[in-house]
Design a protein around this motif. Sequence first.
Motif, PDB file in Angstrom:
ATOM      1  N   PHE A   1     -10.414  26.368  24.357  1.00  0.00           N
ATOM      2  CA  PHE A   1     -11.682  25.765  23.422  1.00  0.00           C
ATOM      3  C   PHE A   1     -11.978  24.308  23.906  1.00  0.00           C
ATOM      4  O   PHE A   1     -11.252  23.628  24.758  1.00  0.00           O
TER       5      PHE A   1
ATOM      6  N   HIS B   1     -14.338  21.065  22.908  1.00  0.00           N
ATOM      7  CA  HIS B   1     -15.059  20.419  22.128  1.00  0.00           C
ATOM      8  C   HIS B   1     -15.695  19.271  22.743  1.00  0.00           C
ATOM      9  O   HIS B   1     -15.184  18.199  23.174  1.00  0.00           O
TER      10      HIS B   1
ATOM     11  N   TRP C   1      -7.485  16.440   8.506  1.00  0.00           N
ATOM     12  CA  TRP C   1      -8.777  16.873   8.829  1.00  0.00           C
ATOM     13  C   TRP C   1      -9.479  15.792   9.308  1.00  0.00           C
ATOM     14  O   TRP C   1     -10.209  15.734  10.280  1.00  0.00           O
TER      15      TRP C   1
ATOM     16  N   TYR D   1     -10.389  14.558  13.004  1.00  0.00           N
ATOM     17  CA  TYR D   1     -11.142  15.150  13.873  1.00  0.00           C
ATOM     18  C   TYR D   1     -12.308  14.326  14.305  1.00  0.00           C
ATOM     19  O   TYR D   1     -13.069  13.941  13.612  1.00  0.00           O
TER      20      TYR D   1
ATOM     21  N   GLU E   1     -14.789  14.796  16.078  1.00  0.00           N
ATOM     22  CA  GLU E   1     -15.956  15.337  16.513  1.00  0.00           C
ATOM     23  C   GLU E   1     -16.902  15.270  15.277  1.00  0.00           C
ATOM     24  O   GLU E   1     -18.050  15.576  14.994  1.00  0.00           O
ATOM     25  N   TRP E   2     -16.156  14.948  14.353  1.00  0.00           N
ATOM     26  CA  TRP E   2     -16.964  14.639  12.856  1.00  0.00           C
ATOM     27  C   TRP E   2     -17.089  13.227  12.777  1.00  0.00           C
ATOM     28  O   TRP E   2     -17.706  12.815  11.625  1.00  0.00           O
TER      29      TRP E   2
ATOM     30  N   HIS F   1     -22.576  21.372  18.270  1.00  0.00           N
ATOM     31  CA  HIS F   1     -21.643  21.222  16.957  1.00  0.00           C
ATOM     32  C   HIS F   1     -22.516  20.663  15.799  1.00  0.00           C
ATOM     33  O   HIS F   1     -23.685  20.699  15.652  1.00  0.00           O
ATOM     34  N   HIS F   2     -21.698  20.189  14.840  1.00  0.00           N
ATOM     35  CA  HIS F   2     -22.297  19.698  13.367  1.00  0.00           C
ATOM     36  C   HIS F   2     -23.624  18.607  13.587  1.00  0.00           C
ATOM     37  O   HIS F   2     -24.356  18.446  13.080  1.00  0.00           O
TER      38      HIS F   2
ATOM     39  N   TYR G   1     -18.892  28.219  21.020  1.00  0.00           N
ATOM     40  CA  TYR G   1     -18.892  27.684  19.644  1.00  0.00           C
ATOM     41  C   TYR G   1     -20.405  27.523  19.159  1.00  0.00           C
ATOM     42  O   TYR G   1     -20.969  26.992  19.880  1.00  0.00           O
TER      43      TYR G   1
ATOM     44  N   TRP H   1     -18.890  32.789  18.679  1.00  0.00           N
ATOM     45  CA  TRP H   1     -17.843  31.713  17.622  1.00  0.00           C
ATOM     46  C   TRP H   1     -18.494  30.749  16.968  1.00  0.00           C
ATOM     47  O   TRP H   1     -18.460  29.615  17.107  1.00  0.00           O
TER      48      TRP H   1
ATOM     49  N   ASP I   1     -19.146  28.731  13.431  1.00  0.00           N
ATOM     50  CA  ASP I   1     -18.714  27.836  12.573  1.00  0.00           C
ATOM     51  C   ASP I   1     -19.838  27.007  11.709  1.00  0.00           C
ATOM     52  O   ASP I   1     -21.071  27.327  11.943  1.00  0.00           O
TER      53      ASP I   1
ATOM     54  N   TRP J   1     -20.166  27.348   6.093  1.00  0.00           N
ATOM     55  CA  TRP J   1     -19.410  27.330   4.496  1.00  0.00           C
ATOM     56  C   TRP J   1     -20.703  27.081   3.434  1.00  0.00           C
ATOM     57  O   TRP J   1     -20.372  27.237   2.372  1.00  0.00           O
TER      58      TRP J   1
ATOM     59  N   ARG K   1     -16.746  33.774  11.241  1.00  0.00           N
ATOM     60  CA  ARG K   1     -17.227  32.605  10.262  1.00  0.00           C
ATOM     61  C   ARG K   1     -18.671  32.660  10.208  1.00  0.00           C
ATOM     62  O   ARG K   1     -19.612  32.003  10.960  1.00  0.00           O
TER      63      ARG K   1
ATOM     64  N   GLU L   1      -6.713  27.782  11.724  1.00  0.00           N
ATOM     65  CA  GLU L   1      -6.957  26.564  12.421  1.00  0.00           C
ATOM     66  C   GLU L   1      -5.672  25.493  11.959  1.00  0.00           C
ATOM     67  O   GLU L   1      -5.470  25.451  10.842  1.00  0.00           O
TER      68      GLU L   1
ATOM     69  N   CYS M   1      -6.661  28.533  16.232  1.00  0.00           N
ATOM     70  CA  CYS M   1      -7.377  27.333  16.963  1.00  0.00           C
ATOM     71  C   CYS M   1      -6.866  26.022  16.872  1.00  0.00           C
ATOM     72  O   CYS M   1      -6.530  25.890  15.659  1.00  0.00           O
TER      73      CYS M   1
ATOM     74  N   PHE N   1     -10.195  17.921  17.850  1.00  0.00           N
ATOM     75  CA  PHE N   1     -10.666  18.783  18.852  1.00  0.00           C
ATOM     76  C   PHE N   1     -11.629  17.899  19.746  1.00  0.00           C
ATOM     77  O   PHE N   1     -11.126  18.051  20.852  1.00  0.00           O
TER      78      PHE N   1
HETATM   79  C1  JFZ Z   1     -14.527  23.287  12.098  1.00  0.00           C
HETATM   80  C2  JFZ Z   1     -15.252  22.255  12.586  1.00  0.00           C
HETATM   81  O1  JFZ Z   1     -15.821  21.418  11.522  1.00  0.00           O
HETATM   82  C3  JFZ Z   1     -14.203  21.366  13.408  1.00  0.00           C
HETATM   83  O2  JFZ Z   1     -14.814  20.082  13.644  1.00  0.00           O
HETATM   84  C4  JFZ Z   1     -13.962  22.159  14.587  1.00  0.00           C
HETATM   85  O3  JFZ Z   1     -14.959  22.606  15.379  1.00  0.00           O
HETATM   86  C5  JFZ Z   1     -13.192  23.529  14.196  1.00  0.00           C
HETATM   87  C6  JFZ Z   1     -12.875  24.305  15.005  1.00  0.00           C
HETATM   88  O4  JFZ Z   1     -14.111  24.006  13.024  1.00  0.00           O
HETATM   89  O5  JFZ Z   1     -13.425  23.350  11.319  1.00  0.00           O
HETATM   90  C7  JFZ Z   1     -13.022  22.860   9.864  1.00  0.00           C
HETATM   91  C8  JFZ Z   1     -14.492  23.110   9.205  1.00  0.00           C
HETATM   92  C9  JFZ Z   1     -14.367  22.868   7.820  1.00  0.00           C
HETATM   93  C10 JFZ Z   1     -13.091  22.168   7.144  1.00  0.00           C
HETATM   94  C11 JFZ Z   1     -11.947  22.231   7.951  1.00  0.00           C
HETATM   95  C12 JFZ Z   1     -12.044  22.402   9.328  1.00  0.00           C
HETATM   96  N1  JFZ Z   1     -13.003  21.876   5.615  1.00  0.00           N
HETATM   97  O6  JFZ Z   1     -14.009  22.013   5.025  1.00  0.00           O
HETATM   98  O7  JFZ Z   1     -11.904  21.622   5.361  1.00  0.00           O
END
Ligand code: JFZ
Length: 463
Positions: A45, A47, A67, A70, A72-73, A133-134, A177, A228, A230, A233, A264, A280, A300, A307
């Motif tokens: 993977f 990122h 969490w 991360y 990337e957040w 990504h986000h 992704y 892939w 993501d 939610w 997802r 995850e 993952c 990531f």
């Molecule tokens: C998601 C992504 O947000 C993360 O950055 C990464 O890319 C992963 C592979 O996928 O992971 C998450 C998303 C949401 C939550 C936790 C992990 N959450 O809401 O707790």
Amino acid sequence: MKKLMTALALVVFATSLHAAYEAKWESIDKRPVPQWWKDAKFGIFIHWGPYAVPAFGNISKDGKFAWDCYAEWYQGFMLKGKKPYLDHHEKFYHNAPYGNFAAEFKAEHFDAADWAKLFKKAGAKYVVLTSKHHDGYALWPSPESPYYNSVAMGSGRDIAGEFCKAMREAGLKRGFYYSMLEYANPLYPGIRDGNPSPFALTPEEWNKRVNLPQLKELAEIYEADIIWPDGEWDYHSSRHCSEEYLAWLYNESKVKDTVVVNDRWGKDCRGRHGGHYTTEYVLEGGDKSGDGAEHPWEECRGIGNSFGYSRFETPKDYMSRERCVETLVNCVSRGGNLLLNVGPTADGRIPAIMQDRLLAIGRWLDVNGEAIYASSSWKKAPKGLAGIYFTQKGSDLYLISFAAGSKPISFAAGDVKAVTVLGAPSVNVKWSVKDGVLTVTPPAFANGEMPCEFAPVLKISRK
Ligand code: JFZ
């Protein structure tokens, strides 16, 4: 009459070829996960995006999964008001807009062929890159993101294109992704933490105008082997138009017969719909949906706790070489795949500690790959043997031991005809079988005799 029946049969056959899957989960979920993916077991993977510029994440206190490590957040955690991120951003970047990082994301030392060489050496069979990504920054010149992509801003390069070409040439399956949500896009209907955008589209419009076209580009332009998604939610899959996309992907796209997707696709989907399930950081207490399921699944995680590259992590935050291999073996022994993440630096290098871990996995697989690739979990494996894992292939079993010492182990194994060490055929293994119960003593290797650095594998051949 006969002619009529033949004609009718032909019509039915032709329509079934034409539209094998309906845009309904009931139909889509019938498509089996392609065999190439089930046999592959190990993927990489990646990122990579503007968040690699600050490359900042919280450091896990006790080495446990959290969490908010991360990196990337970075933008998302600032929007959520997380203090360490806000403080860091103020102190080192004087609160500049996050988008400025895109201009600094130069990738000047990025060489996709070099990456491919490393992943091959690691023994990986497929690679998944964050196409977006986000934060919404696309690693390809997407018409739906005309100004905020890697050609328009930053490196000036089609990173997804270079990536695909190099992976294909190296014989690696590759895919993307893709985040359905974007934190800061004024058109995105959700999040932004209490500040709805006046320009927000409805979720359906957002998906029709942004997500679906982009997901189609990834399949058609780059012929992705893996899609892939993501960031699903915020909405139900019906609002994401996911069934519609998947019916197109499975019936009409260039990759319809070989493409692999995950689960997802909407907040109703994880562990339920789509292709393989995803976990995850599952061994660390992260997301467990789909873990150990009968259905194909994939874990993952990063090698460390993030990531995206998190540059203040130190070796204590990374799994050891042995722990990396154990994570792979653990997943495979329970019927899953491992998608192990690397986070390149903004200039396009894979940090040395990550390379070190990948190369260690590769050395182990060079000797012991027979026990991993195309294997399955052994349903009758004895429980409660700490540090010992089993896989199965045909009638053969593989015992993979991370346990110290050479105490004899006994378990029901059926009609055993030989026990050997993978990669060391001349080493004699002490074993006996009585009423189908095998007693085997893990060999104490003489200096230099062990064929791998740790976790030797016993092959148990059966009749
Ligand atoms: C998601 C992504 O947000 C993360 O950055 C990464 O890319 C992963 C592979 O996928 O992971 C998450 C998303 C949401 C939550 C936790 C992990 N959450 O809401 O707790």
